[in-house]
Structure formats: structure tokens, C-alpha cells
Motif scaffolding. Sequence first.
Motif, PDB file in Angstrom:
ATOM      1  N   GLY A   1       0.798  -1.222   0.000  1.00 56.70           N
ATOM      2  CA  GLY A   1       0.000   0.000   0.000  1.00 56.70           C
ATOM      3  C   GLY A   1       0.826   1.265   0.000  1.00 56.70           C
ATOM      4  N   ILE A   2       2.120   1.153  -0.269  1.00 58.18           N
ATOM      5  CA  ILE A   2       2.999   2.325  -0.307  1.00 58.18           C
ATOM      6  C   ILE A   2       2.968   2.905  -1.716  1.00 58.18           C
ATOM      7  CG2 ILE A   2       5.382   3.126  -0.038  1.00 58.18           C
ATOM      8  CD1 ILE A   2       5.671   0.819   2.060  1.00 58.18           C
ATOM      9  N   ASP A   3       2.712   4.192  -1.812  1.00 59.13           N
ATOM     10  CA  ASP A   3       2.586   4.860  -3.106  1.00 59.13           C
ATOM     11  C   ASP A   3       3.972   5.090  -3.701  1.00 59.13           C
ATOM     12  OD1 ASP A   3       1.412   6.091  -5.273  1.00 59.13           O
ATOM     13  OD2 ASP A   3       1.204   8.027  -4.274  1.00 59.13           O
ATOM     14  N   VAL A   4       4.294   4.316  -4.710  1.00 58.25           N
ATOM     15  CA  VAL A   4       5.580   4.443  -5.400  1.00 58.25           C
ATOM     16  C   VAL A   4       5.319   4.596  -6.899  1.00 58.25           C
ATOM     17  CG1 VAL A   4       6.924   3.118  -3.716  1.00 58.25           C
ATOM     18  CG2 VAL A   4       5.811   1.923  -5.594  1.00 58.25           C
ATOM     19  N   ALA A   5       6.308   5.112  -7.606  1.00 55.09           N
ATOM     20  CA  ALA A   5       6.204   5.208  -9.054  1.00 55.09           C
ATOM     21  C   ALA A   5       6.080   3.801  -9.631  1.00 55.09           C
ATOM     22  CB  ALA A   5       7.438   5.900  -9.624  1.00 55.09           C
ATOM     23  N   LYS A   6       5.220   3.641 -10.604  1.00 58.03           N
ATOM     24  CA  LYS A   6       5.040   2.324 -11.215  1.00 58.03           C
ATOM     25  C   LYS A   6       6.148   2.120 -12.240  1.00 58.03           C
ATOM     26  CE  LYS A   6       1.410   2.228  -8.715  1.00 58.03           C
ATOM     27  NZ  LYS A   6       1.666   3.261  -7.738  1.00 58.03           N
ATOM     28  N   PRO A   7       6.764   0.943 -12.234  1.00 56.89           N
ATOM     29  CA  PRO A   7       7.888   0.705 -13.152  1.00 56.89           C
ATOM     30  C   PRO A   7       7.435   0.628 -14.598  1.00 56.89           C
ATOM     31  CG  PRO A   7       7.352  -1.294 -11.936  1.00 56.89           C
ATOM     32  CD  PRO A   7       6.492  -0.199 -11.371  1.00 56.89           C
TER      33      PRO A   7
ATOM     34  N   GLU B   1      -5.457   6.479 -14.381  1.00 55.79           N
ATOM     35  CA  GLU B   1      -6.411   6.379 -13.271  1.00 55.79           C
ATOM     36  C   GLU B   1      -6.223   5.059 -12.523  1.00 55.79           C
ATOM     37  OE1 GLU B   1     -11.166   6.814 -12.362  1.00 55.79           O
ATOM     38  OE2 GLU B   1     -10.550   6.319 -14.403  1.00 55.79           O
ATOM     39  N   MET B   2      -5.995   3.975 -13.273  1.00 59.32           N
ATOM     40  CA  MET B   2      -5.809   2.666 -12.639  1.00 59.32           C
ATOM     41  C   MET B   2      -4.594   2.638 -11.731  1.00 59.32           C
ATOM     42  SD  MET B   2      -6.659  -0.425 -15.237  1.00 59.32           S
ATOM     43  CE  MET B   2      -5.922   0.239 -16.717  1.00 59.32           C
ATOM     44  N   PHE B   3      -3.434   3.041 -12.274  1.00 56.92           N
ATOM     45  CA  PHE B   3      -2.225   2.854 -11.477  1.00 56.92           C
ATOM     46  C   PHE B   3      -1.879   4.020 -10.566  1.00 56.92           C
ATOM     47  CE2 PHE B   3      -0.471   3.805 -15.777  1.00 56.92           C
ATOM     48  CZ  PHE B   3       0.233   4.956 -15.490  1.00 56.92           C
ATOM     49  N   SER B   4      -2.528   5.165 -10.711  1.00 58.62           N
ATOM     50  CA  SER B   4      -2.252   6.253  -9.768  1.00 58.62           C
ATOM     51  C   SER B   4      -3.348   6.368  -8.705  1.00 58.62           C
ATOM     52  CB  SER B   4      -2.078   7.583 -10.497  1.00 58.62           C
ATOM     53  OG  SER B   4      -3.286   7.982 -11.102  1.00 58.62           O
ATOM     54  N   GLU B   5      -4.596   6.157  -9.083  1.00 57.72           N
ATOM     55  CA  GLU B   5      -5.714   6.276  -8.149  1.00 57.72           C
ATOM     56  C   GLU B   5      -6.184   4.925  -7.614  1.00 57.72           C
ATOM     57  OE1 GLU B   5      -6.796   9.242  -7.122  1.00 57.72           O
ATOM     58  OE2 GLU B   5      -5.336  10.184  -8.430  1.00 57.72           O
ATOM     59  N   ARG B   6      -5.694   3.834  -8.230  1.00 59.12           N
ATOM     60  CA  ARG B   6      -6.077   2.454  -7.880  1.00 59.12           C
ATOM     61  C   ARG B   6      -7.589   2.245  -7.995  1.00 59.12           C
ATOM     62  NH1 ARG B   6      -2.313  -0.935  -6.678  1.00 59.12           N
ATOM     63  NH2 ARG B   6      -3.825  -2.390  -5.850  1.00 59.12           N
ATOM     64  N   LYS B   7      -8.140   2.833  -9.063  1.00 53.42           N
ATOM     65  CA  LYS B   7      -9.549   2.634  -9.358  1.00 53.42           C
ATOM     66  C   LYS B   7      -9.753   2.813 -10.853  1.00 53.42           C
ATOM     67  CE  LYS B   7     -11.109   7.381  -8.439  1.00 53.42           C
ATOM     68  NZ  LYS B   7     -11.741   7.717  -9.697  1.00 53.42           N
ATOM     69  N   LEU B   8     -10.910   2.373 -11.296  1.00 49.28           N
ATOM     70  CA  LEU B   8     -11.302   2.560 -12.682  1.00 49.28           C
ATOM     71  C   LEU B   8     -12.749   3.010 -12.650  1.00 49.28           C
ATOM     72  CD1 LEU B   8     -10.258   2.363 -15.514  1.00 49.28           C
ATOM     73  CD2 LEU B   8     -10.794  -0.054 -15.525  1.00 49.28           C
ATOM     74  N   ARG B   9     -12.975   4.261 -13.034  1.00 46.08           N
ATOM     75  CA  ARG B   9     -14.256   4.933 -12.824  1.00 46.08           C
ATOM     76  C   ARG B   9     -14.500   4.939 -11.315  1.00 46.08           C
ATOM     77  NH1 ARG B   9     -14.625   7.663 -17.412  1.00 46.08           N
ATOM     78  NH2 ARG B   9     -14.851   6.349 -19.228  1.00 46.08           N
TER      79      ARG B   9
ATOM     80  N   TYR C   1     -14.827   2.053  -9.568  1.00 41.09           N
ATOM     81  CA  TYR C   1     -14.541   0.689  -9.108  1.00 41.09           C
ATOM     82  C   TYR C   1     -13.090   0.557  -8.666  1.00 41.09           C
ATOM     83  CZ  TYR C   1     -18.936   0.033 -11.516  1.00 41.09           C
ATOM     84  OH  TYR C   1     -20.245   0.151 -11.921  1.00 41.09           O
ATOM     85  N   LYS C   2     -12.901   0.015  -7.475  1.00 45.10           N
ATOM     86  CA  LYS C   2     -11.589  -0.093  -6.845  1.00 45.10           C
ATOM     87  C   LYS C   2     -10.771  -1.244  -7.450  1.00 45.10           C
ATOM     88  CE  LYS C   2      -9.725  -0.566  -2.142  1.00 45.10           C
ATOM     89  NZ  LYS C   2      -8.767  -1.578  -2.422  1.00 45.10           N
ATOM     90  N   ILE C   3      -9.468  -1.008  -7.607  1.00 47.72           N
ATOM     91  CA  ILE C   3      -8.530  -2.068  -7.999  1.00 47.72           C
ATOM     92  C   ILE C   3      -8.210  -2.853  -6.724  1.00 47.72           C
ATOM     93  CG2 ILE C   3      -6.219  -2.561  -8.899  1.00 47.72           C
ATOM     94  CD1 ILE C   3      -8.004  -1.327 -11.040  1.00 47.72           C
ATOM     95  N   PRO C   4      -8.245  -4.188  -6.770  1.00 44.48           N
ATOM     96  CA  PRO C   4      -7.955  -4.975  -5.556  1.00 44.48           C
ATOM     97  C   PRO C   4      -6.583  -4.645  -4.961  1.00 44.48           C
ATOM     98  CG  PRO C   4      -8.873  -6.378  -7.275  1.00 44.48           C
ATOM     99  CD  PRO C   4      -8.601  -5.035  -7.904  1.00 44.48           C
ATOM    100  N   ASP C   5      -6.482  -4.741  -3.624  1.00 46.90           N
ATOM    101  CA  ASP C   5      -5.244  -4.414  -2.917  1.00 46.90           C
ATOM    102  C   ASP C   5      -4.083  -5.346  -3.250  1.00 46.90           C
ATOM    103  OD1 ASP C   5      -6.451  -2.276  -1.645  1.00 46.90           O
ATOM    104  OD2 ASP C   5      -7.014  -3.459   0.111  1.00 46.90           O
TER     105      ASP C   5
END
Length: 170
Positions: free
Chosen positions: A32-38, A147-155, A157-161
Motif C-alpha cells: 500500500g505504499i505509493d511508489v512510481a510504477k515501473p 487512473e488505474m495505477f495512480s488512483e487504484r480505481k477505474l471509474r 470501481y476499486k482495484i484490488p489491494d
Amino acid sequence: MSTDKISAHQEKPLNEVLDTVLTWNIFLQLKGIDVAKPYIQGRPGGGKTATIMAMCKKYGWNLFHLHLPLIPIEDISGLPQFEKVVVNGETVEGTRWTFPEMLSELYKRTEETIIDKKTGETVKKPCILFLDDMHLASPSHLALGFEMFSERKLRTYKIPDNVAFVLAGN
């Protein structure tokens, strides 16, 4: 620092370096640590996908490999459905988005559980969402990917942890 150490470090194979860097990044994302996505960049056929597939096999992670720009936008975003909404006492047409097909597939891959070796607890198995060919993405695809990889959601709907992101392109 001696030049021997610099030379020895520079001679490591790319897949070793990628494994180390990506493993740490993925671990941080899953905590759950916010890091830059590779973002792995390289020529076609350079082994980007094979490296991610090998890592997932090595660590026992699930893999959801998408060529994001090749997926119809409605499979990623869902479809708009119109409904009446009250805003400031006035009834207007609003939009609600259907659950996207892509998220349905992602959720299927994230439901598997494993026993955590350190704690002995049952946890959901990590899943790598590998967004490939990002260099081909349209502005709409990029916006949804961001939106998916920075907010962890799509519209809405949450992206699973238990999902971590890795991107690739040429």
C-alpha cells in the motif's frame, strides 16, 4: 569507491537487475505504499514480457497481461448508463458506468488465496497487472491507465489491494 566495484555492478545481466528492482517495487505496491510504477522500455523481442512471466512464476504471483492499447476502450472503461440525479434541487440526467469487462477478468485473477509463509494467515495471492505496449496507447487509453495505477480505481470501481502494476513499451 573503487572502479572494480563499479565495473562489477555494471556487468550484471539486465534480468538480474530488473528482478531486484521490480521485486522491491512490487513489494512496496502490495504493502500500500505509493511508489512510481515501473516502466520497462526496450526493443520488440527484448525479453520484457518473458522477464515478467519468469518473475511471476518464480515468486508464485498471478499475472494479468494486457496489451492495453489493443483493447476496445469500452472493455476498459465500462459503458455509460444514464439515470436521473438530483443536483441543487434540480433533476438532471447523470451517468453511471457499468462494471468494466477488464476489471471482471482482473477480479477473477485476484480471488485465489495462499498461506502467508511468515504469518501463517490466509491472504489473497499477489497479482501483477502487466500493461504492455503503452507506447501505442491513445490519449483515452492513457487516461484510464493513469487512473488505474495512480488512483487504484477505474471509474468508481476499486482495484484490488493484491494487485501491483508494471508497464512496458518500446
